[in-house]
Design a protein around this motif. Structure first.
Motif, PDB file in Angstrom:
ATOM      1  N   UNK A 137       0.847  -1.124   0.005  1.00  0.00           N
ATOM      2  CA  UNK A 137      -0.223   0.037  -0.006  1.00  0.00           C
ATOM      3  C   UNK A 137       0.926   1.146  -0.101  1.00  0.00           C
ATOM      4  N   UNK A 138       0.434   2.267  -0.802  1.00  0.00           N
ATOM      5  CA  UNK A 138       1.259   3.437  -0.886  1.00  0.00           C
ATOM      6  C   UNK A 138       0.374   4.800  -0.139  1.00  0.00           C
ATOM      7  N   UNK A 139       1.051   5.407   0.659  1.00  0.00           N
ATOM      8  CA  UNK A 139       0.107   6.363   1.558  1.00  0.00           C
ATOM      9  C   UNK A 139      -0.008   7.519   0.420  1.00  0.00           C
ATOM     10  N   UNK A 140      -1.186   8.061   0.449  1.00  0.00           N
ATOM     11  CA  UNK A 140      -1.498   9.212  -0.352  1.00  0.00           C
ATOM     12  C   UNK A 140      -1.265  10.447   0.713  1.00  0.00           C
ATOM     13  N   UNK A 141      -0.207  11.302   0.431  1.00  0.00           N
ATOM     14  CA  UNK A 141       0.052  12.482   1.340  1.00  0.00           C
ATOM     15  C   UNK A 141      -0.858  13.380   1.338  1.00  0.00           C
ATOM     16  N   UNK A 142      -1.038  14.074   2.568  1.00  0.00           N
ATOM     17  CA  UNK A 142      -1.940  15.010   2.874  1.00  0.00           C
ATOM     18  C   UNK A 142      -1.404  16.551   2.240  1.00  0.00           C
ATOM     19  N   UNK A 143      -2.104  17.444   1.787  1.00  0.00           N
ATOM     20  CA  UNK A 143      -1.927  18.706   1.295  1.00  0.00           C
ATOM     21  C   UNK A 143      -1.143  19.520   2.252  1.00  0.00           C
ATOM     22  N   UNK A 144      -0.253  20.164   1.771  1.00  0.00           N
ATOM     23  CA  UNK A 144       0.527  21.013   2.482  1.00  0.00           C
ATOM     24  C   UNK A 144      -0.299  22.335   3.140  1.00  0.00           C
ATOM     25  N   UNK A 145       0.244  22.933   4.314  1.00  0.00           N
ATOM     26  CA  UNK A 145      -0.542  24.122   4.802  1.00  0.00           C
ATOM     27  C   UNK A 145      -0.982  24.973   3.979  1.00  0.00           C
ATOM     28  N   UNK A 146       0.066  25.259   3.129  1.00  0.00           N
ATOM     29  CA  UNK A 146      -0.398  26.534   2.098  1.00  0.00           C
ATOM     30  C   UNK A 146      -1.385  25.925   0.903  1.00  0.00           C
ATOM     31  N   UNK A 147      -1.275  24.858   0.585  1.00  0.00           N
ATOM     32  CA  UNK A 147      -2.528  24.324  -0.302  1.00  0.00           C
ATOM     33  C   UNK A 147      -3.797  24.234   0.304  1.00  0.00           C
ATOM     34  N   UNK A 192       8.099   7.835  -6.399  1.00  0.00           N
ATOM     35  CA  UNK A 192       9.333   7.318  -6.552  1.00  0.00           C
ATOM     36  C   UNK A 192       9.644   6.325  -5.269  1.00  0.00           C
ATOM     37  N   UNK A 193      10.333   5.304  -5.505  1.00  0.00           N
ATOM     38  CA  UNK A 193      10.544   4.337  -4.472  1.00  0.00           C
ATOM     39  C   UNK A 193       9.062   4.220  -3.531  1.00  0.00           C
ATOM     40  N   UNK A 194       8.042   4.056  -4.310  1.00  0.00           N
ATOM     41  CA  UNK A 194       6.693   3.637  -3.639  1.00  0.00           C
ATOM     42  C   UNK A 194       6.564   4.878  -2.709  1.00  0.00           C
ATOM     43  N   UNK A 195       6.831   5.922  -2.869  1.00  0.00           N
ATOM     44  CA  UNK A 195       6.346   7.245  -2.189  1.00  0.00           C
ATOM     45  C   UNK A 195       5.936   8.249  -3.055  1.00  0.00           C
ATOM     46  N   UNK A 196       4.763   8.747  -2.768  1.00  0.00           N
ATOM     47  CA  UNK A 196       3.851   9.762  -3.371  1.00  0.00           C
ATOM     48  C   UNK A 196       4.633  11.321  -3.148  1.00  0.00           C
ATOM     49  N   UNK A 197       5.262  11.862  -4.106  1.00  0.00           N
ATOM     50  CA  UNK A 197       5.496  13.414  -3.735  1.00  0.00           C
ATOM     51  C   UNK A 197       4.734  14.311  -4.734  1.00  0.00           C
ATOM     52  N   UNK A 198       4.388  15.285  -4.193  1.00  0.00           N
ATOM     53  CA  UNK A 198       3.581  16.444  -5.018  1.00  0.00           C
ATOM     54  C   UNK A 198       4.169  17.755  -5.224  1.00  0.00           C
ATOM     55  N   UNK A 199       3.809  18.448  -6.049  1.00  0.00           N
ATOM     56  CA  UNK A 199       4.128  19.769  -6.181  1.00  0.00           C
ATOM     57  C   UNK A 199       2.906  20.894  -6.888  1.00  0.00           C
ATOM     58  N   UNK A 200       2.752  21.947  -6.515  1.00  0.00           N
ATOM     59  CA  UNK A 200       1.814  22.933  -7.043  1.00  0.00           C
ATOM     60  C   UNK A 200       2.117  23.369  -8.485  1.00  0.00           C
ATOM     61  N   UNK A 201       1.351  22.997  -9.400  1.00  0.00           N
ATOM     62  CA  UNK A 201       1.496  23.553 -10.813  1.00  0.00           C
ATOM     63  C   UNK A 201       0.946  24.724 -11.008  1.00  0.00           C
ATOM     64  N   UNK A 202       1.895  26.080 -11.264  1.00  0.00           N
ATOM     65  CA  UNK A 202       1.076  27.303 -11.320  1.00  0.00           C
ATOM     66  C   UNK A 202       1.146  27.746 -12.720  1.00  0.00           C
TER      67      UNK A 202
END
Length: 212
Positions: A137-147, A192-202
């Protein structure tokens, strides 16, 4: 009654019969076929990852429409291997699909669920399946405080150019009625390596786009 009159009557009756039969067939063709899932099951989708390997996603529950459980049935008919994975579900399943986001040859299963009530927040349940039949199972990360600022759900999730995208409206945090500002935030997920990373697209502004 002469022969001519008799033949005319037979021809007219035959024409009416064919016409009525054709109308009945047309009416029968446009009737939608609704596939109903028996209670307590609420959702089912079969995903063929590859020939011989199918994942059946099922959700169920009694007494509440906002919580329940999900079950993933893995059928590997090629190797006669049958396994399952179960978990608790928050909300209703909206869709499920498979993809190889990290292009490592092992597909991931994505289950998208939506909570009820104001906001309809997004919940994601993700698993990666290896060739040998094991899963992680891959954890779905929470949004950052700014998002999270101005976030009240109503997410849209989609695939664009092989990437997992998430988009949602921004609400006025000082308005108790939950009025949308008209702005939207877009987030891109990478694995990457079964870890989800995210970034905001502006989106580029018109001024930035004119810069050399």
């Amino acid at each position: 009654m002469n022969l001519k009159t008799l033949l005319s009557g037979i021809f007219l009756a035959s024409t009416l019969f064919v016409s009525c039969s054709g109308d009945e067939e047309k009416k029968a063709e446009v009737k939608p076929v609704v596939k109903k899932i028996m209670e307590p099951f609420r959702f089912h989708k079969a995903i063929e990852v590859k020939p011989g390997l199918t994942l059946d996603i099922v959700s169920w529950g009694r007494g509440s429409n906002s919580v329940g459980g999900y079950l993933i049935l893995r059928s590997d008919s090629t190797h006669l291997s049958y396994r399952s994975e179960a978990g608790e579900l928050d909300g209703k399943i909206v869709d499920a699909w498979d993809m190889d986001l990290d292009t490592d040859g092992n597909p991931e299963l994505y289950i998208q669920a939506k909570g009820e009530g104001k906001g309809s927040y997004l919940n994601m349940y993700i698993y990666e399946y290896s060739e040998g039949g094991s899963n992680q199972q891959i954890r779905f990360p929470e949004l950052s405080s700014s998002l999270k600022e101005g976030y009240q759900g109503n997410d849209s999730v989609y695939i664009k150019e092989g990437k997992l995208m998430r988009e949602f409206p921004v609400y006025n945090k000082n308005d108790s009625t939950g009025t949308a500002t008209g702005d939207r935030r877009k987030v891109e997920y990478t694995l990457r390596n079964n870890s989800l990373q995210f970034k905001e697209i502006k989106e580029e502004t018109e001024v930035e786009a004119k810069k050399p």
